[in-house]
Design a protein around this motif. Sequence first.
Motif, PDB file in Angstrom:
ATOM      1  N   ALA A 104     -24.129  32.642  84.302  1.00 22.37           N
ATOM      2  CA  ALA A 104     -24.705  32.304  85.127  1.00 22.37           C
ATOM      3  C   ALA A 104     -25.456  32.275  84.702  1.00 22.37           C
ATOM      4  O   ALA A 104     -26.786  31.463  84.307  1.00 22.37           O
ATOM      5  N   TRP A 105     -26.584  33.465  84.788  1.00 23.79           N
ATOM      6  CA  TRP A 105     -27.958  33.707  84.216  1.00 23.79           C
ATOM      7  C   TRP A 105     -28.100  33.599  82.384  1.00 23.79           C
ATOM      8  O   TRP A 105     -28.740  32.818  81.983  1.00 23.79           O
ATOM      9  N   LEU A 106     -27.068  33.650  82.030  1.00 23.42           N
ATOM     10  CA  LEU A 106     -27.406  33.795  80.268  1.00 23.42           C
ATOM     11  C   LEU A 106     -27.352  31.402  80.278  1.00 23.42           C
ATOM     12  O   LEU A 106     -28.027  31.128  79.904  1.00 23.42           O
ATOM     13  N   GLN A 107     -26.215  31.665  81.124  1.00 22.43           N
ATOM     14  CA  GLN A 107     -26.543  29.939  81.371  1.00 22.43           C
ATOM     15  C   GLN A 107     -27.450  29.243  81.900  1.00 22.43           C
ATOM     16  O   GLN A 107     -28.274  28.211  81.188  1.00 22.43           O
ATOM     17  N   ALA A 108     -27.781  29.764  82.409  1.00 25.34           N
ATOM     18  CA  ALA A 108     -29.610  29.336  82.817  1.00 25.34           C
ATOM     19  C   ALA A 108     -30.518  28.981  82.352  1.00 25.34           C
ATOM     20  O   ALA A 108     -31.125  28.415  81.724  1.00 25.34           O
ATOM     21  N   SER A 109     -29.884  30.398  81.543  1.00 25.11           N
ATOM     22  CA  SER A 109     -31.380  30.513  80.574  1.00 25.11           C
ATOM     23  C   SER A 109     -31.136  29.807  78.995  1.00 25.11           C
ATOM     24  O   SER A 109     -31.696  29.746  78.163  1.00 25.11           O
ATOM     25  N   THR A 130     -20.522  34.483  76.059  1.00 22.52           N
ATOM     26  CA  THR A 130     -19.846  35.163  74.745  1.00 22.52           C
ATOM     27  C   THR A 130     -18.717  36.043  76.667  1.00 22.52           C
ATOM     28  O   THR A 130     -19.948  36.759  77.110  1.00 22.52           O
ATOM     29  N   PRO A 131     -18.278  36.418  76.190  1.00 24.49           N
ATOM     30  CA  PRO A 131     -17.362  37.425  76.942  1.00 24.49           C
ATOM     31  C   PRO A 131     -18.503  39.109  76.614  1.00 24.49           C
ATOM     32  O   PRO A 131     -18.426  40.268  77.715  1.00 24.49           O
ATOM     33  N   GLU A 132     -18.966  39.366  75.417  1.00 23.02           N
ATOM     34  CA  GLU A 132     -19.575  39.916  74.459  1.00 23.02           C
ATOM     35  C   GLU A 132     -21.633  40.628  75.499  1.00 23.02           C
ATOM     36  O   GLU A 132     -21.521  40.839  75.984  1.00 23.02           O
ATOM     37  N   SER A 133     -21.746  38.674  75.419  1.00 20.71           N
ATOM     38  CA  SER A 133     -23.031  38.991  75.906  1.00 20.71           C
ATOM     39  C   SER A 133     -22.860  38.927  77.180  1.00 20.71           C
ATOM     40  O   SER A 133     -23.950  39.134  77.807  1.00 20.71           O
TER      41      SER A 133
END
Length: 147
Positions: A8-13, A18-21
């Motif tokens: 959720a944080w990555l998508q909000a940013s 990805t599974p790795e990130s």
Amino acid sequence: MTAGQARAWLQASEQEATPESVQEIAELSASMEDFEFVPDPNAHLGVMGGVALRISELLLPRPWWIAEYDSPALLTSDEPVALHFRDRNRPPGHDLGIAHADEIWFPLDPCRLLILGSPGDQLPEQRLRATSLEMVYEMATSRPISI
């Protein structure tokens, strides 16, 4: 941080989740107590120049004078500045800070008060001699000042 929270944080940013990130973010957040964040000891110096310039633009155009008491009547401290507002019916936000103060009072010692008036205020013809706090208040709230 769970994997769902990391995603959720990555998508909000606006970053690709990805599974790795997601795993990298989750592992990084789990080890945050291993990090010590130390600010640059000189970071304040980068801010001081701009702040000093802005404050000087607010203080230097004001008329300056000194009120002198016959006996000790002032207190000095670590933060001795007092802001004086003549008009109590100001819009919100215009009743705070040196930019909006009608006068700025700096006790220099127990018997001397540096007063910075509003730009355009008339300076007294001579040094102000005050015998009481009431006299200084009267001088500060009545215009023009004449001794």
